[in-house]
Design a protein around this motif. Sequence first.
Motif, PDB file in Angstrom:
ATOM      1  N   LEU A 117      19.272   1.792  -9.343  1.00 16.33           N
ATOM      2  CA  LEU A 117      18.021   1.452  -9.497  1.00 16.33           C
ATOM      3  C   LEU A 117      17.350  -0.364  -9.102  1.00 16.33           C
ATOM      4  CD1 LEU A 117      16.715   2.128 -13.490  1.00 16.33           C
ATOM      5  CD2 LEU A 117      15.795   3.313 -10.898  1.00 16.33           C
ATOM      6  N   ALA A 118      18.864  -0.605  -8.815  1.00 18.10           N
ATOM      7  CA  ALA A 118      18.634  -1.906  -8.408  1.00 18.10           C
ATOM      8  C   ALA A 118      19.439  -1.893  -7.072  1.00 18.10           C
ATOM      9  CB  ALA A 118      19.639  -3.287  -9.213  1.00 18.10           C
ATOM     10  N   ASP A 119      20.198  -0.987  -6.445  1.00 18.86           N
ATOM     11  CA  ASP A 119      19.873  -0.670  -5.457  1.00 18.86           C
ATOM     12  C   ASP A 119      18.501  -0.281  -4.242  1.00 18.86           C
ATOM     13  OD1 ASP A 119      22.448  -1.692  -5.345  1.00 18.86           O
ATOM     14  OD2 ASP A 119      23.847   0.182  -5.598  1.00 18.86           O
ATOM     15  N   ALA A 120      18.010   0.596  -5.221  1.00 18.60           N
ATOM     16  CA  ALA A 120      16.250   0.649  -4.214  1.00 18.60           C
ATOM     17  C   ALA A 120      15.319  -0.072  -4.649  1.00 18.60           C
ATOM     18  CB  ALA A 120      16.300   2.185  -5.373  1.00 18.60           C
ATOM     19  N   GLY A 121      15.988  -1.144  -5.089  1.00 17.67           N
ATOM     20  CA  GLY A 121      15.112  -2.464  -5.017  1.00 17.67           C
ATOM     21  C   GLY A 121      14.219  -2.863  -6.050  1.00 17.67           C
ATOM     22  N   LEU A 122      14.442  -2.358  -7.037  1.00 16.82           N
ATOM     23  CA  LEU A 122      13.800  -2.789  -9.198  1.00 16.82           C
ATOM     24  C   LEU A 122      15.154  -3.090  -9.685  1.00 16.82           C
ATOM     25  CD1 LEU A 122      11.925  -2.074 -10.781  1.00 16.82           C
ATOM     26  CD2 LEU A 122      13.187  -0.563 -12.019  1.00 16.82           C
ATOM     27  N   PRO A 123      14.488  -4.894  -9.461  1.00 15.21           N
ATOM     28  CA  PRO A 123      15.035  -5.462 -10.151  1.00 15.21           C
ATOM     29  C   PRO A 123      15.579  -5.386 -11.720  1.00 15.21           C
ATOM     30  CG  PRO A 123      12.987  -6.374  -9.780  1.00 15.21           C
ATOM     31  CD  PRO A 123      13.024  -5.187  -8.963  1.00 15.21           C
ATOM     32  N   LEU A 124      16.329  -6.135 -12.270  1.00 16.43           N
ATOM     33  CA  LEU A 124      16.590  -6.203 -13.609  1.00 16.43           C
ATOM     34  C   LEU A 124      15.549  -6.716 -13.799  1.00 16.43           C
ATOM     35  CD1 LEU A 124      20.665  -5.837 -14.184  1.00 16.43           C
ATOM     36  CD2 LEU A 124      19.109  -3.942 -14.282  1.00 16.43           C
ATOM     37  N   LEU A 125      15.237  -6.840 -15.748  1.00 18.26           N
ATOM     38  CA  LEU A 125      14.807  -7.483 -15.891  1.00 18.26           C
ATOM     39  C   LEU A 125      14.773  -8.941 -16.922  1.00 18.26           C
ATOM     40  CD1 LEU A 125      11.256  -7.429 -17.719  1.00 18.26           C
ATOM     41  CD2 LEU A 125      12.915  -6.602 -19.978  1.00 18.26           C
ATOM     42  N   ALA A 126      15.833  -9.144 -16.762  1.00 18.25           N
ATOM     43  CA  ALA A 126      16.581 -10.042 -16.862  1.00 18.25           C
ATOM     44  C   ALA A 126      17.033 -11.422 -15.677  1.00 18.25           C
ATOM     45  CB  ALA A 126      17.886 -10.339 -17.631  1.00 18.25           C
ATOM     46  N   GLU A 127      16.549 -10.614 -15.242  1.00 18.63           N
ATOM     47  CA  GLU A 127      16.417 -11.155 -13.385  1.00 18.63           C
ATOM     48  C   GLU A 127      14.911 -11.690 -12.783  1.00 18.63           C
ATOM     49  OE1 GLU A 127      17.899  -8.492 -10.289  1.00 18.63           O
ATOM     50  OE2 GLU A 127      20.132  -9.562 -11.029  1.00 18.63           O
ATOM     51  N   TYR A 161      14.946   1.094 -19.417  1.00 19.04           N
ATOM     52  CA  TYR A 161      12.636   0.797 -20.091  1.00 19.04           C
ATOM     53  C   TYR A 161      13.406  -1.116 -20.166  1.00 19.04           C
ATOM     54  CZ  TYR A 161       8.540  -0.844 -21.511  1.00 19.04           C
ATOM     55  OH  TYR A 161       7.561  -1.695 -22.013  1.00 19.04           O
ATOM     56  N   GLU A 162      14.036  -1.082 -21.093  1.00 19.14           N
ATOM     57  CA  GLU A 162      14.459  -2.130 -22.141  1.00 19.14           C
ATOM     58  C   GLU A 162      15.429  -3.243 -21.025  1.00 19.14           C
ATOM     59  OE1 GLU A 162      17.162  -1.120 -24.892  1.00 19.14           O
ATOM     60  OE2 GLU A 162      15.253   0.179 -25.972  1.00 19.14           O
ATOM     61  N   LYS A 163      15.811  -2.665 -19.474  1.00 14.06           N
ATOM     62  CA  LYS A 163      17.111  -3.412 -18.912  1.00 14.06           C
ATOM     63  C   LYS A 163      16.422  -3.714 -17.612  1.00 14.06           C
ATOM     64  CE  LYS A 163      21.409  -2.823 -21.420  1.00 14.06           C
ATOM     65  NZ  LYS A 163      22.531  -2.795 -21.349  1.00 14.06           N
ATOM     66  N   THR A 164      15.143  -3.136 -17.621  1.00 14.11           N
ATOM     67  CA  THR A 164      14.716  -3.205 -15.452  1.00 14.11           C
ATOM     68  C   THR A 164      12.933  -3.676 -15.943  1.00 14.11           C
ATOM     69  OG1 THR A 164      13.481  -0.949 -16.120  1.00 14.11           O
ATOM     70  CG2 THR A 164      15.914  -1.659 -14.877  1.00 14.11           C
ATOM     71  N   ALA A 165      12.660  -4.647 -14.551  1.00 16.97           N
ATOM     72  CA  ALA A 165      11.161  -4.725 -14.458  1.00 16.97           C
ATOM     73  C   ALA A 165      10.269  -3.955 -14.779  1.00 16.97           C
ATOM     74  CB  ALA A 165      11.497  -6.068 -13.826  1.00 16.97           C
ATOM     75  N   CYS A 166      10.163  -2.379 -15.069  1.00 17.67           N
ATOM     76  CA  CYS A 166       9.428  -1.352 -14.427  1.00 17.67           C
ATOM     77  C   CYS A 166       8.620  -1.823 -16.078  1.00 17.67           C
ATOM     78  CB  CYS A 166      10.104   0.100 -14.789  1.00 17.67           C
ATOM     79  SG  CYS A 166      10.375   0.116 -15.996  1.00 17.67           S
TER      80      CYS A 166
END
Length: 259
Positions: A117-127, A161-166
């Motif tokens: 997901l991060a490689d595709a452009g979705l940042p982690l929620l912590a970031e 869901y708990e770890k990504t910024a979606c």
Amino acid sequence: MQAILYVGHGSRVKEGNDQFRAFIKKAKSDFSGDYFQTEAFIELSKPTIAEGIDWCVQNGATAIAVIPVLLLTANHANMDIPQEIQAAKRKYPDIVFAYGKPFGIQADVVDVALKRLADAGLPLLAEEGKRQEGTTVLVVGRGSSDGNQPSDVAKIARLLYEKTACDNVETCFMAATTPTVAQGLAKVEKLGAQRVYVLPYLLFTGILMNELADTLADRKGNTDTAYVLCEFLGSDDGLAPVLVGRVNEALREIKGGCG
């Protein structure tokens, strides 16, 4: 001699089978020299599991660790492979067999999914620090009539869901259960998602992956929702340590059985 038989799903697409062999090559290097190692497929490709077991025995194996190279537990892991092992035990009563476990839901596997997901452009929620409105992750499972797999995919979706910024995660399946991919796409569009990261929860490419890519290409220009297709999970060596761990578990079982 001990043998390790790596069992993949199998695909009509040669590239998918080649990716399976490339994937297990990393694990094989950890056990080279001490074990006879080969591979087999559940369906759609050769050699079959029975042929793989025969090949191990013909090469001097007195104990065989059968390793399912599968992401989740479903009918293939619970029924098809065990039935083949039982048939082999009847054919080779003096051979010791150990059956490994699929990768399952564990931190190393979820971390690889997060990387896709991060490689595709979705940042982690912590970031990111906050959720991105209108951003959805659609986790696409292979699908199974076994109820365990849809349940496991739902658990994985929650962890993502708990770890990504979606701000939303949905699930759908390519075969054998619902919601289907078409239903999953219809739902995220109905919910007004502006950008959807589609995560194929698959180890390798194949017909299903190609069909998913074609489906998303057909949606382009026909919806206000922008789709981003992520790489499948086995596209690099990220899961290799998990496979090595599963092999070691089965080898320990053989050692205990021989003791």
